[in-house]
Enzyme design. Structure first.
Site, short mmCIF file in Angstrom:
data_model
loop_
_atom_site.label_atom_id
_atom_site.label_comp_id
_atom_site.label_asym_id
_atom_site.label_seq_id
_atom_site.Cartn_x
_atom_site.Cartn_y
_atom_site.Cartn_z
N GLU A 100 0.79 -1.23 0.00
CA GLU A 100 0.00 0.00 0.00
C GLU A 100 0.82 1.28 0.00
O GLU A 100 0.36 2.30 -0.52
CB GLU A 100 -0.93 0.00 1.23
CG GLU A 100 -1.97 -1.12 1.25
CD GLU A 100 -2.99 -0.97 0.13
OE1 GLU A 100 -3.33 0.19 -0.20
OE2 GLU A 100 -3.44 -1.99 -0.39
N SER A 359 -45.75 -22.19 45.50
CA SER A 359 -45.41 -22.14 46.93
C SER A 359 -43.95 -21.82 47.21
O SER A 359 -43.53 -21.82 48.36
CB SER A 359 -45.75 -23.49 47.58
OG SER A 359 -47.13 -23.74 47.51
#
Length: 801
Positions: A100, A359
């Site tokens: 690059e 319960s």
């Protein structure tokens, strides 16, 4: 005419000098103006510091031991895994520079040679053929994402010059490798290395580095999986550039070029999906979040839940959830939201869904009552019929047991004692306690109390499995509540504990719940270790839609829910039969793991504040001289009630007739004392109506003035004995009721129809009983224990014809 004209060179030279001077001044002026303009732009438009902030990264969710559980998406639904440049393979850094920006280390953000080359190539070809973006300019492009125009190029060049003044070359390259796109929603070299090759960015080989460096130019066109040939050609080009720049030798390049291309993406981890969702929604910190989950315990919980649901699938049970909490610190060690995440409704998290707990909330009611001095384990609670306005609860089993110890009432999960206890404690007070346990949203306890009333004792509200497990872990910690902890210690702020119950009350409740071993389907001889001592409580919601169990040891709390995500009921959804075996199996395996590592205490440590005393076996109160049977009970000095038993009392009776006589009538008579039981009126009424032993009433002496011989005996006035009624088919039910009235009552009156409590009221008040076909026995009992009865017959209109 002069054949030899004089030369004009001096005049021409002066003209050229003037032109050159003008050009020089114009150039210098332009440069000065450009410089001033550039300086002004530099000062007026400094580099935006916000651009240096990287986008939100992905988060790696890790187990306690570092096992990766999941990977989240970062900003833009992209996988972003930022790394330092030192954590990136040196091959990749060289490959990027070679491919690059070969003069990256020497230019100042803009490469003049690359610009000249690009202009020449573009002019020669008449179209854009070559770019001149440096690595620094590409970093600017990926920071801001502007459209690719000439103006954008100039802007990128300007910002690149500024960036080079702010960051070093290594820092700029680090920004590049973390912002570079690699296609398939992968941003940054770490994400690409992970998905394409299954390795860390630091472990990339030369061939892998060259392939990824080439991929940045056109991620879609050069995808090595979809388009292997263009990708291979691009890698070869990158290797050639590296060889030309002296980064690699010919042999290294050849070996790298022979490396195979990836043919599929490496899978991302997807373990404990419901748990990782919880961590993510709580705002996990990037780039990684180390959690409390232990993979081995998670696998055990998944195994046992999946196996039990498979056993019950034929009975209409398709889903379930389980959670394992380590009590010290409230760390979640395992969480299974469903048996199969990818199955039908499997993504519904059963640990986070609000369900009726049945319960399973009763232990917290008992703990509050103990702290308020209302009961101890031996205190008698009353399992007899009762009605509170229009609310008339019943037990799961269609029978009543009368007075029994609180420990038995809790262990058997009897409903009537719990409702009576809640009426005594107060619905608002207990709702506040449940709110402090974080079972409800903050500030909603009052609304919950108003909405559910006494039904709250039987789980008429909605709670989540995870919240309820945290509440049970509070009991194991001696009453100090902590919210569940999902992240490992040190990764999040610690929440200070909040005391909800005393240590003594928690120990008593856990002791009451520890008197029976957990069901475990595994044969005794096949278990890998001894069954742990556990306090456990089940719950079954109304309509058989939810089955719960919570099991607590000194170290662990295990919560299990079974049901259907759709809410469909099933007769198999009973907490004790359906859910309890899962908790038993999980705790059995946890006990085996503890033995293999560091053995933990199997018993709940008794607090020093718990003392022992002798109490009446029937009432559970401090024994009086008249109590025929006694037992030992635990209590909290200064908290537990110190009232002496009032159930047993000595009554003077005539030695011959056995009738009770008052003090004034004792003179000159042969008398003796007998011990009788005096229960509250409603309990006494039930005992008499049910014919229970010990409920025989001592008659009064008719000659005794204190008996009030002129008092009329208790009798049923309406309906009269022997009355016959007929139900009319076309008449509303509300119009076919008869009043229940009694005469001669002393105090309140309790009404029974066919042996079942219908209701109660003050003497003289009427209750209205809806007619029902058949023969019925209607009885009333007053506060003095007197009884009246009437038999009626009701025929239907069709039967009467």
């Amino acid at each position: 005419m002069d054949p030899f004209p004089s030369p004009r060179k001096p005049r021409d030279a002066r003209r050229l000098r003037r032109i050159a001077a003008r050009l020089l001044f114009a150039t210098l002026g332009a440069l000065a103006t450009g410089g001033l303009l550039f300086a002004a732009l530099w000062l007026l438009y400094p580099f935006p510091a916000a651009d240096l902030l990287r986008p939100r990264a992905s988060t790696r969710i890790l187990a306690e031991d570092g096992t990766e559980l999941a990977l989240t998406l970062g900003e833009g639904d992209q996988v972003r895994l930022p790394v330092r440049l030192a954590e990136v393979s040196g091959w990749f850094a060289k490959a990027i520079v070679a491919a690059e920006d070969r003069r990256f280390r020497s230019h100042f953000g803009v490469d003049p040679f690359a610009v000249a080359r690009a202009l020449g190539q573009d002019l020669w070809r008449g179209e854009r053929f070559s770019g001149a973006s440096t690595i620094t300019m590409q970093v600017i492009r990926r920071m801001e994402g502007r459209p690719r125009t000439l103006a954008t190029k100039l802007y990128e060049a300007f910002r690149a010059l500024q960036l080079e003044r702010l960051l070093s070359k290594s820092e700029i390259l680090e920004e590049y490798v973390n912002r570079a796109p690699f296609g398939r929603n992968l941003v940054g070299v770490a994400a690409a290395a992970r998905r394409f090759f299954g390795v860390a960015a630091s472990d990339l080989t030369l061939g892998q580095s060259a392939l990824l460096a080439g991929l940045v130019q056109a991620p879609g066109r050069l995808d090595p999986i979809r388009r292997p040939e263009p990708a291979r050609a691009r890698r070869r080009y990158v290797l050639a550039r590296m060889r030309a720049d002296g980064f690699v030798s010919d042999g290294e390049a050849a070996l790298a070029d022979a490396e195979p291309l990836p043919n599929r993406l490496q899978p991302s981890p997807f373990l404990a999906p419901h748990f990782t969702r919880r961590v993510i929604t709580r705002g996990a910190v990037e780039p990684e979040a180390r959690t409390t989950l232990r993979p081995r315990l998670q696998a055990l919980a998944e195994l046992h839940l999946r196996a039990r649901v498979a056993e019950l699938r034929g009975e209409g049970v398709e889903s379930g959830a389980a959670i394992v909490v380590e009590n010290d610190g409230a760390a979640v060690r395992a969480l299974v939201g469903s048996p199969d995440f990818f199955g039908r409704r499997g993504q519904v998290d059963g640990t986070a869904a609000e369900r009726s707990p049945g319960s399973s909330l009763k232990p917290f009611l008992y703990a509050q009552a103990i702290d308020e001095g209302r009961l101890t384990p031996a205190t008698a609670l009353f399992d007899v019929p009762g009605a509170w306005r229009e609310y008339a609860p019943a037990n799961y089993a269609p029978r009543f047991q009368g007075p029994l110890p609180a420990s038995e009432a809790l262990r058997q999960s009897l409903n009537l004692p719990a409702v009576r206890l809640l009426a005594d404690v107060g619905v608002s007070s207990w709702a506040g306690t449940l709110g402090r346990l974080e079972l409800f949203e903050p500030g909603s306890a009052a609304a919950v109390a108003r909405r559910h009333g006494l039904g709250l004792a039987l789980g008429s509200c909605g709670v989540t499995l995870a919240d309820a497990a945290a509440a049970y872990a509070t009991l194991a910690r001696g009453g100090e509540h902590l919210p569940l902890r999902w992240l490992a210690a040190g990764t999040a702020g610690e929440t200070p504990p909040r005391r909800v119950f005393s240590r003594e009350a928690c120990w008593m409740v856990l002791s009451m719940l520890s008197r029976e071993p957990l069901p475990d389907a595994a044969p005794e001889g096949t278990r890998p270790g001894p069954s742990p001592v556990a306090a456990w409580k089940t719950g079954t919601s109304h309509g058989l839609r939810d089955a719960w169990v919570f099991a607590v040891t000194p170290r662990w709390t295990v919560g299990v829910w079974l049901g259907n995500a759709s809410g469909r009921p099933s007769p198999a959804l009973v907490g004790r039969q359906a859910a309890a075996p899962i908790a038993g199996r999980i705790l059995r395996d946890l006990a085996a793991l503890e033995e293999a590592s560091s053995p933990a205490s199997r018993e709940f440590a008794r607090p020093a504040g718990v003392r022992t005393r002798t109490v009446c076996m029937a009432s559970g109160a401090r024994a009086s001289p008249h109590c025929p049977s006694r037992t030992e009970d635990v209590f909290i000095p200064g908290v537990s009630s110190a009232v002496v038993c009032s159930v047993h009392a000595a009554v003077t009776v005539d030695a011959t007739t056995g009738a009770a006589v008052c003090r004034a009538c004792r003179h000159g008579r042969a008398t003796r004392e007998v011990v009788v039981e005096r229960w509250p009126a409603d309990v006494e009424a039930w005992l008499r109506a049910s014919g229970a032993t010990g409920a025989a009433r001592i008659p009064h002496d008719p000659a005794c003035p204190s008996n009030g011989r002129d008092r009329r005996a208790l009798a049923v006035l309406s309906p009269p004995d022997g009355q016959a009624y007929r139900l009319l088919a076309d008449t509303p039910d509300l119009s076919q009721r008869v009043p229940l009235r009694a005469g001669g009552a002393r105090g309140a009156v309790w009404w029974f129809v066919d042996g079942r409590l219908f209701g109660s009221g003050a003497a003289g008040d009427a209750l209205y009983w809806p007619l029902a076909a058949g023969e019925h026995l209607i009885e009333c009992v007053d506060a003095g224990g007197d009884r009246g009865a009437s038999r009626v017959r009701v025929a239907s209109e069709a039967a009467g014809r």
